[in-house]
Structure formats: C-alpha cells, structure tokens
Scaffold this motif. Structure first.
Motif, PDB file in Angstrom:
ATOM      1  N   SER A  81      27.542  80.593  76.009  1.00 21.78           N
ATOM      2  CA  SER A  81      27.430  80.323  74.572  1.00 21.78           C
ATOM      3  C   SER A  81      28.788  80.488  73.906  1.00 21.78           C
ATOM      4  O   SER A  81      29.555  81.401  74.252  1.00 21.78           O
ATOM      5  CB  SER A  81      26.430  81.279  73.917  1.00 21.78           C
ATOM      6  N   ILE A  82      29.059  79.631  72.954  1.00 22.30           N
ATOM      7  CA  ILE A  82      30.295  79.701  72.179  1.00 22.30           C
ATOM      8  C   ILE A  82      29.922  79.923  70.721  1.00 22.30           C
ATOM      9  O   ILE A  82      29.201  79.121  70.119  1.00 22.30           O
ATOM     10  CB  ILE A  82      31.130  78.419  72.350  1.00 22.30           C
ATOM     11  N   ILE A  83      30.411  81.012  70.151  1.00 18.86           N
ATOM     12  CA  ILE A  83      30.047  81.430  68.791  1.00 18.86           C
ATOM     13  C   ILE A  83      31.283  81.356  67.911  1.00 18.86           C
ATOM     14  O   ILE A  83      32.308  81.978  68.202  1.00 18.86           O
ATOM     15  CB  ILE A  83      29.482  82.865  68.822  1.00 18.86           C
ATOM     16  N   MET A  84      31.170  80.599  66.802  1.00 18.98           N
ATOM     17  CA  MET A  84      32.313  80.399  65.921  1.00 18.98           C
ATOM     18  C   MET A  84      32.030  80.716  64.455  1.00 18.98           C
ATOM     19  O   MET A  84      32.945  81.003  63.691  1.00 18.98           O
ATOM     20  CB  MET A  84      32.805  78.943  66.013  1.00 18.98           C
ATOM     21  N   GLY A  85      30.769  80.623  64.018  1.00 23.80           N
ATOM     22  CA  GLY A  85      30.445  80.891  62.624  1.00 23.80           C
ATOM     23  C   GLY A  85      30.812  82.313  62.239  1.00 23.80           C
ATOM     24  O   GLY A  85      30.561  83.262  62.999  1.00 23.80           O
ATOM     25  N   ASN A  86      31.389  82.494  61.058  1.00 24.18           N
ATOM     26  CA  ASN A  86      31.859  83.811  60.643  1.00 24.18           C
ATOM     27  C   ASN A  86      30.788  84.886  60.733  1.00 24.18           C
ATOM     28  O   ASN A  86      31.040  86.000  61.189  1.00 24.18           O
ATOM     29  CB  ASN A  86      32.392  83.757  59.204  1.00 24.18           C
ATOM     30  N   VAL A  87      29.573  84.562  60.272  1.00 18.74           N
ATOM     31  CA  VAL A  87      28.506  85.561  60.260  1.00 18.74           C
ATOM     32  C   VAL A  87      28.097  85.930  61.679  1.00 18.74           C
ATOM     33  O   VAL A  87      27.982  87.119  62.022  1.00 18.74           O
ATOM     34  CB  VAL A  87      27.295  85.056  59.458  1.00 18.74           C
ATOM     35  N   ASP A  88      27.869  84.929  62.532  1.00 19.50           N
ATOM     36  CA  ASP A  88      27.472  85.204  63.909  1.00 19.50           C
ATOM     37  C   ASP A  88      28.600  85.884  64.680  1.00 19.50           C
ATOM     38  O   ASP A  88      28.357  86.770  65.507  1.00 19.50           O
ATOM     39  CB  ASP A  88      27.073  83.905  64.610  1.00 19.50           C
ATOM     40  N   LEU A  89      29.835  85.473  64.403  1.00 16.11           N
ATOM     41  CA  LEU A  89      30.982  86.093  65.057  1.00 16.11           C
ATOM     42  C   LEU A  89      31.062  87.571  64.691  1.00 16.11           C
ATOM     43  O   LEU A  89      31.274  88.431  65.555  1.00 16.11           O
ATOM     44  CB  LEU A  89      32.262  85.363  64.637  1.00 16.11           C
TER      45      LEU A  89
ATOM     46  N   LEU B 283      27.917  86.420  48.629  1.00 13.53           N
ATOM     47  CA  LEU B 283      26.732  86.359  49.475  1.00 13.53           C
ATOM     48  C   LEU B 283      26.861  85.177  50.420  1.00 13.53           C
ATOM     49  O   LEU B 283      27.473  84.164  50.075  1.00 13.53           O
ATOM     50  CB  LEU B 283      25.464  86.192  48.632  1.00 13.53           C
ATOM     51  N   ARG B 284      26.271  85.297  51.587  1.00 11.51           N
ATOM     52  CA  ARG B 284      26.315  84.197  52.538  1.00 11.51           C
ATOM     53  C   ARG B 284      24.923  83.643  52.763  1.00 11.51           C
ATOM     54  O   ARG B 284      23.944  84.389  52.815  1.00 11.51           O
ATOM     55  CB  ARG B 284      26.924  84.670  53.863  1.00 11.51           C
ATOM     56  N   MET B 285      24.877  82.320  52.896  1.00 11.40           N
ATOM     57  CA  MET B 285      23.644  81.616  53.244  1.00 11.40           C
ATOM     58  C   MET B 285      23.938  80.702  54.420  1.00 11.40           C
ATOM     59  O   MET B 285      25.076  80.268  54.615  1.00 11.40           O
ATOM     60  CB  MET B 285      23.127  80.784  52.072  1.00 11.40           C
ATOM     61  N   ARG B 286      22.909  80.406  55.177  1.00 11.96           N
ATOM     62  CA  ARG B 286      23.080  79.523  56.331  1.00 11.96           C
ATOM     63  C   ARG B 286      22.642  78.118  55.957  1.00 11.96           C
ATOM     64  O   ARG B 286      21.575  77.932  55.379  1.00 11.96           O
ATOM     65  CB  ARG B 286      22.254  80.023  57.517  1.00 11.96           C
ATOM     66  N   GLY B 287      23.480  77.146  56.284  1.00 15.48           N
ATOM     67  CA  GLY B 287      23.083  75.768  56.047  1.00 15.48           C
ATOM     68  C   GLY B 287      24.130  74.976  55.300  1.00 15.48           C
ATOM     69  O   GLY B 287      24.988  75.518  54.598  1.00 15.48           O
ATOM     70  N   PHE B 288      24.041  73.664  55.450  1.00 12.66           N
ATOM     71  CA  PHE B 288      24.956  72.729  54.785  1.00 12.66           C
ATOM     72  C   PHE B 288      24.768  72.793  53.269  1.00 12.66           C
ATOM     73  O   PHE B 288      23.647  72.748  52.769  1.00 12.66           O
ATOM     74  CB  PHE B 288      24.681  71.320  55.304  1.00 12.66           C
ATOM     75  N   ASN B 289      25.844  72.908  52.539  1.00 10.42           N
ATOM     76  CA  ASN B 289      25.836  72.971  51.078  1.00 10.42           C
ATOM     77  C   ASN B 289      25.038  74.159  50.544  1.00 10.42           C
ATOM     78  O   ASN B 289      24.559  74.134  49.405  1.00 10.42           O
ATOM     79  CB  ASN B 289      25.276  71.679  50.467  1.00 10.42           C
TER      80      ASN B 289
END
Length: 400
Positions: free
Chosen positions: A35-43, A195-201
């Motif tokens: 697995s390759i993880i790049m998203g800031n939250v998942d990272l 705050l962070r949300m997941r998803g486009f826009n």
C-alpha cells in the motif's frame, strides 16, 4: 521533548505499530500486497507526521517512510525510520531494490488526483492499483484510548467556546463578529486552526454562527444548516447578518486538537422564540438523550436513525427534520476523528453495528422555511454498555 517547543504530544510508537498491524490485516483479507499512503490525514495516522512524502506498507516486512520535505521534522515527529528522497521519482528504484513491488498494490483513490495516480504508476512501473481507502477508513473507525484522549481534549476546547458564547452573543452584533470572538477563544485554548474533511471539494468552516432566516438557506454543502456565508465563492457559514431578538441563533462548532475533531451544535436566543421552535428544540434534545440510553456496542446504526425519525414524526415535525424540501440531508449523524466525515454514518441506507471505540456526532435539527432553524448536536464514544459523551456543556436552549 518536541512537545516542549509548543507542539502537541507526539503519537507513540505503540500506536503507530498497532495501526499498521491493523492495516496489514485488512490488506491480507483484501489480497493487497503493498500500500502507498500519501494523503496528509492518512499519512499522519499511520506515521505520526504529515511532512511531504509517502508511506509504503508492504504486507510482509517493515513500513517505509519516504520523506521529501521536511526530513528533520519528520524524524522528530514520527517513530518510524525516515528514508530521504529528493522527489517522487526516487520511489520506484527504492521499492524495486527492496523487492516491494510484487503482487497487487493499493493507493487512496478517493482522494488522490488522477494526474498523481498516473504519474506514480509510471514511476512504480505497474499497470494499476486498487483502492486502499475503504481499508483505511475501516481501521480508522475504531479509536484507541490514545485517540479518545485527544478527542476529549478537543472537547475541552468545545466546552470553553460554548460556555463563552453566552457572554459574547449580543443583539446587534453580526454573525461574523460573534464567530471572530469565539474563534479566537478556541485558538487561545489550543484549537489547531482548521478542520479536515475527506472528499473532492470538501470544505468546512470551524464555526458557523447562523441566526433567523439565514438558517433556512440551502446550499451545495451536505449539511442541514449551512448559513449564508459572505461570498458565493464559499457558500456557507456566518454572514454579515445582524443578530436580532426573538430569533434562534445556531452555533455549530468544530474543535480540533492534535488532529482530532469534535463537532457539536447549541442553540441560543435573545428574548423568546415561538412555541414551535421551543418544542422542536426539546424534541432534538430528547432524541439525543434517548439515544444515549439505548445505544451501545452491538446496536445497529440504522436503529438510531429510525428512532430519531420516529420521534420527529410523532411530534409532527417530519417535514422539517434534517432540512426542508430539496435541502434535506439523508443522515442524522456521522463519524468523527481526524476528519469530520468519518465512519459510521447514521443513515437508514448503510447499516453498521456499533463497536467500542467508534466516535460519532448525533445532530437532530429542524428547518422552517422563511423563519429559521434549530437543533442540537452532541458527540459520543461507543462503549460496551453505554454511549459516553465527549463534552460536558449542557444540551439546553440558552436564553440570553
């Protein structure tokens, strides 16, 4: 300690190892070999740092944290060894040398731009990767006691802001003025600032101050009460509207500490509001209190939604429950954690058995076109025998 320099506490190595172990278990069941993880939250979740780079988790062997910038800070923040890279172009050769690029790979396809995905495929020399995000969200759905501690500290910020709100809100103030005062209060108590949300826009303010008819204006955002905002460029949130007497005032606040978000709503009024609004708030409060009595580990999430809808229907408020007309939303609650829209979602469409360690916000609200909106929201930790509230601030309608 790094925290002594003004930074929140770091994620312990034991936490990181447990999370990676849980991800590998999901990977094995899904027949994913790396697995390759790049998203800031998942990272951040899997490594303890959000510095620019990526985390590679092979099904067999140790994870590899590849950091482009800033490597020194990543070493301070993460318990994992850091492998420096000058750019993403280095990744393919490093992984090939270590024999990691074998079998089926996965990336976070729900958040990764297509251009980045295609570029990485070329760098790695593979034809495609499957979606890692459902596995990541499943792992993140169950919070450890360390995470719950962070969320309770976020809840302390929430309490401080709501207790302060009664002193700040005054007739004649603009919604945005109240927001400015209370946002500052939250920052003084350690709010992380966004705050962070997941998803486009997916975009969300930290604090919504919404009064009167501003609480009835629908928008593209998938929330019950969005507000007017100050510009069509960001069509949500507090506006320049002046707060008046005898109108419901909604404060929907997202606190954040060390990455972890809490999300609650309270209602205020200067003067009085109609019996319809009083009764609607009471129904919303009762929905939350009754749910806290029957829900626990083993409860199916759809039962919570059905109970809330039934209570609204019995009170003659179904038409206004969770929005009105085309502005209605299809949920009454949502998961919380490092993002504002985690699992589980409390909706009739997606049954989920509650498990200990899940955290969710329950937000029964009512919208009355041309008049205003009202409701309440509270955050809960799922325990074996009960739901545990995160904050201590009362769920009352506050009269100023």
């Amino acid at each position: 300690m790094w925290a002594e320099n003004g930074i929140c506490e770091l994620t312990p190595n034991s936490e990181i190892q447990n999370r990676i172990h849980a991800l590998k278990k999901e990977m094995a069941e899904a027949d994913i070999h790396f697995s390759i993880i790049m998203g800031n939250v998942d990272l951040f979740y899997f490594s303890g740092t959000a510095q620019r780079g990526l985390l590679v988790v092979p099904l067999e062997g140790d994870p590899l944290l590849l950091v482009e910038r800033d490597q020194d800070r990543a070493r301070r923040e993460s318990p994992l060894p850091v492998t420096p890279i000058s750019s993403q172009r280095d990744v393919g050769s490093i992984l090939a040398e270590r024999g990691i690029l074998r079998g089926r790979g996965a990336m976070e396809l729900d958040i990764l731009p297509v251009s980045t995905y295609n570029r990485l495929l070329g760098i790695l020399g593979v034809d495609s990767c499957t979606d890692l995000s459902p596995l990541v969200r499943a792992v993140r759905m169950i919070k450890s006691e360390f995470e719950i501690t962070q969320m309770k500290r976020s809840g302390e910020i929430m309490d401080a802001v709501f207790f302060r709100a009664g002193e700040v809100i005054k007739e004649g103030m603009r919604e945005i003025d109240v927001e400015a005062e209370l946002t500052a209060e939250g920052r003084r108590h350690g709010h992380q600032g966004l705050l962070r949300m997941r998803g486009f826009n997916a975009e969300m303010m930290c604090l919504y101050v919404i009064s009167g008819q501003a609480g009835t204006i629908p928008t593209a955002v998938d929330v019950t009460i969005a507000g007017l905002g100050v510009t069509p460029a960001l069509p949500q949130g507090s506006s320049f509207k002046v707060i008046q007497r005898d109108q419901a005032i909604i404060l929907d606040y997202g606190a954040g500490y060390n990455g972890y978000i809490t999300d609650e709503t309270r209602a205020f009024v200067i003067g009085t509001i109609s019996e319809k609004f009083e009764r609607s708030h009471e129904v919303a409060r009762e929905i939350i209190e009754e749910t806290a009595v029957f829900a626990r580990e083993g409860t199916e999430s759809t039962r919570i939604f059905e109970h809330a809808l039934s209570r609204a229907r019995d009170a003659g408020l179904e038409e206004h429950f969770m929005g009105y007309g085309k502005g209605k939303v299809s949920f009454v609650g949502h998961g919380l954690g490092l993002e504002l829209n985690e699992m589980p979602v409390i909706t009739p469409r997606h049954p989920q058995i509650l498990k200990e360690g899940m955290v969710f916000a329950l937000e029964p609200k009512f919208v009355f076109p041309g008049e205003g909106s009202i409701g309440v929201e509270a955050d809960f930790i799922v325990r074996k025998e009960r739901l545990e509230r995160i904050t201590s601030h009362p769920l009352d309608l506050f009269r100023l």
